[in-house]
Design a protein around this motif. Sequence first.
Motif, mmCIF file in Angstrom:
data_model
loop_
_atom_site.group_PDB
_atom_site.id
_atom_site.type_symbol
_atom_site.label_atom_id
_atom_site.label_comp_id
_atom_site.label_asym_id
_atom_site.label_seq_id
_atom_site.Cartn_x
_atom_site.Cartn_y
_atom_site.Cartn_z
ATOM 1 N N ILE A 1 0.836 -1.211 0.000
ATOM 2 C CA ILE A 1 0.000 0.000 0.000
ATOM 3 C C ILE A 1 0.865 1.253 0.000
ATOM 4 N N GLU A 2 1.933 1.254 0.778
ATOM 5 C CA GLU A 2 2.847 2.403 0.774
ATOM 6 C C GLU A 2 3.452 2.613 -0.610
ATOM 7 N N GLN A 3 3.815 1.524 -1.276
ATOM 8 C CA GLN A 3 4.379 1.631 -2.624
ATOM 9 C C GLN A 3 3.353 2.218 -3.593
ATOM 10 N N GLU A 4 2.116 1.747 -3.502
ATOM 11 C CA GLU A 4 1.069 2.250 -4.404
ATOM 12 C C GLU A 4 0.748 3.722 -4.119
ATOM 13 N N ILE A 5 0.718 4.109 -2.860
ATOM 14 C CA ILE A 5 0.486 5.519 -2.519
ATOM 15 C C ILE A 5 1.663 6.361 -3.019
ATOM 16 N N GLY A 6 2.882 5.827 -2.902
ATOM 17 C CA GLY A 6 4.052 6.529 -3.428
ATOM 18 C C GLY A 6 3.957 6.746 -4.924
ATOM 19 N N ASN A 7 3.529 5.720 -5.663
ATOM 20 C CA ASN A 7 3.334 5.863 -7.108
ATOM 21 C C ASN A 7 2.286 6.928 -7.412
ATOM 22 N N HIS A 8 1.227 6.937 -6.620
ATOM 23 C CA HIS A 8 0.166 7.937 -6.815
ATOM 24 C C HIS A 8 0.718 9.342 -6.569
ATOM 25 N N LEU A 9 1.485 9.493 -5.496
ATOM 26 C CA LEU A 9 2.080 10.803 -5.197
ATOM 27 C C LEU A 9 3.035 11.260 -6.303
ATOM 28 N N PHE A 10 3.732 10.310 -6.919
ATOM 29 C CA PHE A 10 4.613 10.638 -8.039
ATOM 30 C C PHE A 10 3.822 11.359 -9.132
ATOM 31 N N TYR A 11 2.676 10.806 -9.506
ATOM 32 C CA TYR A 11 1.897 11.413 -10.585
ATOM 33 C C TYR A 11 1.165 12.678 -10.148
ATOM 34 N N ILE A 12 0.834 12.795 -8.877
ATOM 35 C CA ILE A 12 0.293 14.061 -8.372
ATOM 36 C C ILE A 12 1.359 15.145 -8.503
ATOM 37 N N ALA A 13 2.592 14.818 -8.113
ATOM 38 C CA ALA A 13 3.699 15.771 -8.249
ATOM 39 C C ALA A 13 3.954 16.096 -9.720
ATOM 40 N N ALA A 14 3.864 15.093 -10.588
ATOM 41 C CA ALA A 14 4.052 15.325 -12.023
ATOM 42 C C ALA A 14 2.997 16.287 -12.553
ATOM 43 N N LEU A 15 1.760 16.124 -12.124
ATOM 44 C CA LEU A 15 0.693 17.037 -12.533
ATOM 45 C C LEU A 15 0.988 18.460 -12.064
ATOM 46 N N CYS A 16 1.428 18.581 -10.821
ATOM 47 C CA CYS A 16 1.798 19.903 -10.298
ATOM 48 C C CYS A 16 2.908 20.508 -11.148
ATOM 49 N N ASN A 17 3.905 19.707 -11.504
ATOM 50 C CA ASN A 17 5.010 20.209 -12.322
ATOM 51 C C ASN A 17 4.525 20.698 -13.679
ATOM 52 N N LEU A 18 3.664 19.923 -14.328
ATOM 53 C CA LEU A 18 3.169 20.306 -15.645
ATOM 54 C C LEU A 18 2.364 21.601 -15.602
#
Length: 131
Positions: free
Chosen positions: A89-106
């Motif tokens: 679950i921590e790994q999956e939440i980490g992956n989700h946070l990665f794409y949230i951060a990517a969206l913020c960057n874009l």
Amino acid sequence: MKDLDLEEFQNTVTNCLVRHKSIIDVLAKIDETSARVNRAISKSVTSCGCIQINAKKQQIPADISLCELASYMETHLDGKLCENCREVIEQEIGNHLFYIAALCNLLDLSLKDILYEENEKLSTLGIYNLS
């Protein structure tokens, strides 16, 4: 463990985001990673059994104040995540946070500023936030 700054995290995401650089790809990956978080939690219930979901109608007395409401609300969770489920679950939440951060960057948004503003709103409004 070293404290990680959210700006550092966003910079790392920028350096790692290669294949899914289009905003359309990032939006699709956010949906996918959200579903994977949900699936990992579901599997901890249905496959592992380390946690159980015992959902029922919330029993809320009619004569309580809004401040008392939280003490009557249940999570519907029983048990505790095992190490394996916690790791997944921590790994999956980490992956989700990665794409949230990517969206913020874009969109040229600061994840740190967003979290700060949300925390300020919650701290100021407290239980009256009701979002």
